[in-house]
Write an enzyme that holds these catalytic residues in place. Structure first.
Site, mmCIF file in Angstrom:
data_model
loop_
_atom_site.group_PDB
_atom_site.id
_atom_site.type_symbol
_atom_site.label_atom_id
_atom_site.label_comp_id
_atom_site.label_asym_id
_atom_site.label_seq_id
_atom_site.Cartn_x
_atom_site.Cartn_y
_atom_site.Cartn_z
ATOM 1 N N SER A 1 0.960 3.929 1.615
ATOM 2 C CA SER A 1 1.381 4.459 2.929
ATOM 3 C C SER A 1 2.660 3.791 3.426
ATOM 4 C CB SER A 1 0.280 4.222 3.964
ATOM 5 O OG SER A 1 -0.933 4.768 3.537
ATOM 6 N N ARG B 1 0.867 -1.171 0.000
ATOM 7 C CA ARG B 1 0.000 0.000 0.000
ATOM 8 C C ARG B 1 0.909 1.227 0.000
ATOM 9 N NH1 ARG B 1 -3.121 0.551 4.876
ATOM 10 N NH2 ARG B 1 -3.900 2.424 3.856
ATOM 11 N N GLU C 1 7.965 -11.469 0.585
ATOM 12 C CA GLU C 1 9.387 -11.175 0.804
ATOM 13 C C GLU C 1 9.485 -9.657 0.994
ATOM 14 O OE1 GLU C 1 8.472 -12.693 -2.332
ATOM 15 O OE2 GLU C 1 8.488 -14.629 -1.345
ATOM 16 N N GLN D 1 -1.718 -4.570 -0.724
ATOM 17 C CA GLN D 1 -2.948 -4.576 -1.499
ATOM 18 C C GLN D 1 -2.822 -5.565 -2.647
ATOM 19 O OE1 GLN D 1 -2.115 -0.744 -4.412
ATOM 20 N NE2 GLN D 1 -3.395 -0.476 -2.632
#
Lengths: 391, 205
Positions: B110, B108, B133, B152
């Site tokens: 962020s 994601r 990984e 995601q």
């Protein structure tokens, strides 16, 4: 006892404590226990064991305290979640709380070894009372050692043995088998002698030799009777949760299925007891005694506690959705049912090319048991935390 | 075709796509589904062996386990990833993919901004947790929360169903990160044979 050896023991403890005193545990209860050890250590360092006012009983008490401390460190060190199968512990916690609502005072710590569950110290509450009275240190929690073979920490199929061991712990706490011995001897002296002897054959070598020479088997002592009763109780306790599946590992380990030993009834006797348990609580006189004593001492009866789960998820190679603690505890039986039925249904449902190897089937069943339990616990904790935030 | 939120939700609802546990419905976004860091890790460590041997030279069957330490955290606990460290982790969620769907997993935004990266994919029919990984490419250690939505997944529909089980699979129903099983690759045996044939000393010649 030479007080110098107490000083030696304390010096050993100092070395161990230096390595462990800065351990940090995410479990607040373990952290609290660690804090109590710190207080106890500081207190022990102020004691002069050679002082003339200490009598033999005092020195024995100090020895017990030092050994308790060393034992506690040995159990706590390296007992982090990395080595501890969290899912197994939660299942044991859940089952234990059904019998002992105060079970939160026990901290389960894992050890490598044969399957067993025992508190760190016998008569631990009395010991804690003495600790508080004589040294002013108050321990709130009790370390409960659960030992299992290290290489089997993720073998949920074999670890059903732990439910049998939990049965021993419950038995010891409530003194169930102990409470039945007199009744057993009473029945043996009455018209149910033959039925009693069926479950308690003589096993001590001198008497076994006598039996071989044609003399009738007789009871040895109440200790052997109690050992056999303890095993029957633990078997029935385990069967409540995992059905007959605790017997598989036992059968695997047993050479002669008909042979008793000094502390255990034969495999066949234990299997017969389980089969009677499945029929009804008073299917035989021993079962009836154990059932009644358990109910009177614990408020709970010995009864089937597992629920029959739908195995279609596991056969479809996905973890099961578990909604209640009873369902969580029932996953072991379901896992065994799937494992014993072999891989053909899994292969068919998932269009597997070729046969699933036994190693793969073993891995899959254990993984799916673990993930099912883990998902249940995660959802439980998540929803609980959410509801606390929202209120 | 990349699935939209409604399509993802429909497939979950009718049992075609399994994601367990899905702690929040809001994890399904407009064209992706977020998923979380799981509890099990294989942390890379320096062992006594001089290198990770990914070959089968001289009968080597793999020393990969010597370079990783197994560890677990409770959900909500934290884990520190040091600069340049790679850990093997797995998703909290267990997936079972329908035969006409594959998925591409990445960070994601962020978390990508912190210098973290992954690239993983799920084949049609895959069942298990996602093996991740995770590498810290930044200059600073990063403390991560177990159970956080860090990743995601984009789901891509394919035209023809593919049977995941049409050959034996090395990683089946995994629920925690697994060591690489590259030494089971037949190709390595063939390559070793090629090398030996080309470099053998033929006495008769």
């Amino acid at each position: 006892m030479n007080p110098k050896f107490l000083e030696l023991s304390r010096s050993q403890l100092s070395v161990s404590w230096k390595k462990s005193q800065y351990n940090h545990y995410s479990d607040k209860r373990k952290q609290s226990f660690q804090k109590c050890l710190e207080t106890l250590f500081d207190t022990l360092m102020t004691i002069n064991f050679t002082a003339p006012e200490f009598k033999k009983d005092d020195l024995r008490f100090f020895r017990k305290v030092l050994e308790f401390f060393k034992g506690s460190l040995a159990l706590l060190d390296n007992n982090t979640i990395s080595s501890v199968p969290h899912e197994i512990i939660e299942c044991l916690n859940t089952a234990a709380k059904q019998w002992m609502p105060d079970f939160d005072e026990y901290i389960i710590v894992m050890e490598d070894g044969p399957y067993a569950i025992k508190p760190q110290v016998e008569d631990v509450r009395m010991f804690y009372v003495s600790l508080k009275a004589k040294l002013g240190v108050e321990f709130k929690y009790i370390l409960l050692s659960v030992s299992m073979p290290r290489q089997l920490t993720r073998d949920y199929l074999t670890n059903v043995c732990l439910f049998h061991e939990l049965g021993h712990f419950v038995d010891t706490k409530f003194k169930i088998s102990e409470g039945v011995i007199v009744d057993v001897f009473y029945l043996w002296n009455g018209p149910q002698k033959n039925e009693i002897e069926k479950w308690f054959m003589s096993v001590c070598p001198p008497f076994l030799n006598a039996a071989k020479q044609g003399m009738p088997p007789i009871y040895i002592s109440s200790d052997y009777t109690k050992f056999f009763l303890m095993e029957y109780f633990a078997d029935l306790f385990g069967a409540q949760y995992v059905d007959a599946n605790y017997l598989h590992y036992l059968e695997y380990l047993t050479n002669d299925l008909n042979a008793d030993d000094m502390m255990h009834p034969s495999f066949n006797k234990r299997k017969a007891m389980y089969e009677d348990f499945c029929k009804k609580p008073d299917a035989n006189c021993i079962l009836k005694l154990l059932f009644e004593k358990t109910l009177s001492l614990t408020g709970h009866g010995l009864t089937k506690r597992y629920v029959n789960l739908d195995n279609s998820d596991m056969l479809g190679l996905i973890p099961s959705v578990l909604n209640t603690p009873d369902e969580m505890l029932s996953i072991f039986k379901m896992g065994w049912d799937v494992y014993k039925s072999g891989s053909s249904e899994i292969e068919r449902r998932n269009n597997l090319t070729g046969q699933l190897e036994p190693d793969k089937l073993y891995d899959i069943v254990n993984n799916l048991i673990e993930k099912s339990i883990s998902n249940y616990l995660t959802l439980r904790d998540w929803n609980k935390a959410k509801s606390l935030i929202e209120t | 075709m990349i699935l939209t939120k409604q399509e993802i939700e429909e497939k979950i609802h009718n049992g075609e796509l399994i994601i367990r546990p899905l702690l929040e419905d809001s994890q399904v976004c407009s064209v992706s589904a977020d998923f979380r860091l799981g509890c099990d890790f294989l942390a890379s460590i320096q062992g006594r062996d001089p290198f990770v041997d990914a070959s089968i030279r001289e009968g080597n069957t793999g020393n990969l386990k010597n370079f990783f330490q197994e560890t677990r955290r409770q959900i909500g606990d934290t884990f520190i990833l040091h600069p340049n460290q790679t850990i093997l982790a797995s998703s909290l969620e267990y997936f079972k993919m329908p035969l006409n769907l594959m998925a591409l997993a990445n960070m994601r935004s962020s978390y990508a901004r912190l210098g973290l990266s992954i690239l993983s994919r799920l084949e049609p029919g895959y069942c298990g947790c996602v093996n991740i990984e995770l590498t810290n490419t930044g200059k600073n250690p990063i403390r991560l929360t177990v159970g956080a939505c860090m990743f995601q997944m984009h789901f891509l529909e394919i035209k023809t169903e593919q049977n995941y089980h049409n050959r034996p699979r090395k990683y089946l129903c995994q629920v925690r990160p697994q060591f690489s099983n590259l030494h089971g690759d037949d190709d390595l045996n063939i390559l070793e044979r090629v090398f030996n044939e080309n470099n053998s000393f033929n006495i008769s010649a």
